[in-house]
Enzyme design. Structure first.
Site, PDB file in Angstrom:
ATOM      1  CG  ASP A  37      34.424  98.339 -45.051  1.00  7.64           C
ATOM      2  OD1 ASP A  37      34.148  97.167 -44.776  1.00  7.64           O
ATOM      3  OD2 ASP A  37      34.685  99.189 -44.192  1.00  7.64           O
ATOM      4  CG  LEU A  38      35.041 101.834 -50.380  1.00 11.77           C
ATOM      5  CD1 LEU A  38      36.026 102.939 -50.718  1.00 11.77           C
ATOM      6  CD2 LEU A  38      33.620 102.325 -50.533  1.00 11.77           C
TER       7      LEU A  38
END
Length: 388
Positions: A169-170
């Site tokens: 996600d990051l």
């Protein structure tokens, strides 16, 4: 607001983490970020806890600083009309809906660019916008496994482990923000917006680095092997008296200095070159940990520093945030939250400096940080702005 993106307007339709992280990065750079949320419940992460601070999820607080919030029902004509007004005034739109959802709401790519030909659209999915598995939902740990990262992480090949933060996600958020800034730069030349797409799959494959070429070029499949580097040795975590330290011996000259400091023979058969040391594996670890056994972590780190060998400890997060070096880099910010009061948040990782000041270098990093908003906190201000 200050920062390189001051004056730009970002409409953030995303939720969970990848898209909100991208939007937060743009906000850290000075953009005005307007977060559009579902009435009543808001972003899913508002409910992701414990832990909570009062009624606020600390998960939500981690990825929504420097934003405003307005609640719009996009299935309602009035909500869609307000979104259209926002799009007309925006520079950037971020979305991470499942494929086809935004189209069904009436906001196809063609419609978005009809409303605003200069609009840059960032779209983030789990596994890509096309291809045979484009429709799959994107959840970080599933993507870590599918994209090979878990096969490289863990104590051994039969012990796959996820990374301790939602790294897919990051990374997707980081790549997305990078793509947005690049598209804004190109817009300066062309006058036109465009669509930027990335995915959790793409972001993880994008950081395979030497493990990727290890397979694509050399035909070797990397496997998890704990806390020691597969191509550099010694480079990893080693036990000592009462603890552990990490070292990185990245050259033969460093290897010789390291051996001189700890009474090892740099020309020992089977350990004389980096390739031999990588192949030696457990034997090398045994030699080094025997040499470290007489020293506690603090003394050992002092000796390593004196020898010029890169080294460090493994800190817990409370130790990291209590470390003066962390605070010195702007990695902690204090803000006043509407419902919680004064809180400390992890800060942005980029700093900017003007080297031409009359008294030398002047930091120009955004300093006026805003706390993550409560749901719909900024509706009145945003509607007044839209009304001119």
């Amino acid at each position: 607001m200050s920062g390189p993106l001051a004056g730009y307007v970002v409409v953030d339709l995303t939720r969970a983490l990848a898209g909100p992280h991208a939007a937060m990065m743009l906000g850290d750079l000075g953009a005005r970020v307007i977060k559009v949320e579902q009435p009543g419940s808001g972003d899913d992460t508002r409910g992701w806890g414990p832990p909570f601070a009062g009624s606020e999820s600390t998960y939500f607080l981690s990825c929504n600083r420097n934003k405003q919030s307005i609640a719009l029902d996009l299935k309602d004509d009035a909500g869609r009309a307000t979104l259209e007004a926002l799009i007309r005034k925006a520079d950037v739109l971020l979305e991470n809906f499942r494929a086809g959802v935004l189209d069904r709401l009436g906001f196809t790519t063609a419609r978005l660019l009809e409303l605003n030909p200069r609009l840059v659209v960032l779209s983030i999915t789990g596994f890509g916008h096309d291809g045979p598995e484009a429709g799959r939902a994107g959840y970080d740990q599933i993507a870590q496994g599918e994209a090979g990262l878990m096969s490289l992480t863990g104590s051994a090949p039969d012990d796959p482990q996820r990374v301790g933060v939602p790294i897919g996600d990051l990374l997707a958020g980081m790549y997305g923000a990078y793509g947005v800034v690049s598209a804004l730069l190109e817009r300066e030349r062309t006058g036109r917006g465009q669509v930027v797409r990335t995915s959790l799959l793409a972001s993880i494959v994008g950081v395979h680095a030497f493990q990727g070429t290890r397979w694509t070029v050399a035909g070797e499949v990397g496997r998890a092997q704990g806390n020691h580097h597969p191509s550099i040795a010694p480079y990893g975590l080693f036990r000592c008296e009462g603890g552990q330290v990490q070292i990185a011996v990245g050259s033969e000259s460093l290897w010789r200095r390291f051996c001189a400091e700890f009474g090892l023979d740099p020309q020992e058969p089977g350990l004389a070159t980096n390739a031999e040391r990588v192949a030696a594996g457990a034997r090398l670890v045994e030699r080094i940990e025997a040499a470290f056994a007489a020293f506690g972590p603090d003394e050992l780190l002092e000796r390593l520093a004196a020898a010029g060998v890169p080294a460090g400890r493994v800190r817990t997060l409370d130790e990291v945030y209590g470390w003066p070096q962390t605070r010195s880099q702007g990695l902690l910010i204090d803000v006043e939250h509407e419902s919680i009061g004064e809180i400390t948040l992890p800060g942005p990782p980029l700093r900017f400096f003007d080297p031409t000041g009359p008294d030398g270098e002047v930091e120009t990093t955004r300093a006026d940080h805003a706390p993550p908003p409560v749901l719909n906190a900024d509706e009145e201000e945003i509607r007044a702005w839209l009304a001119g």
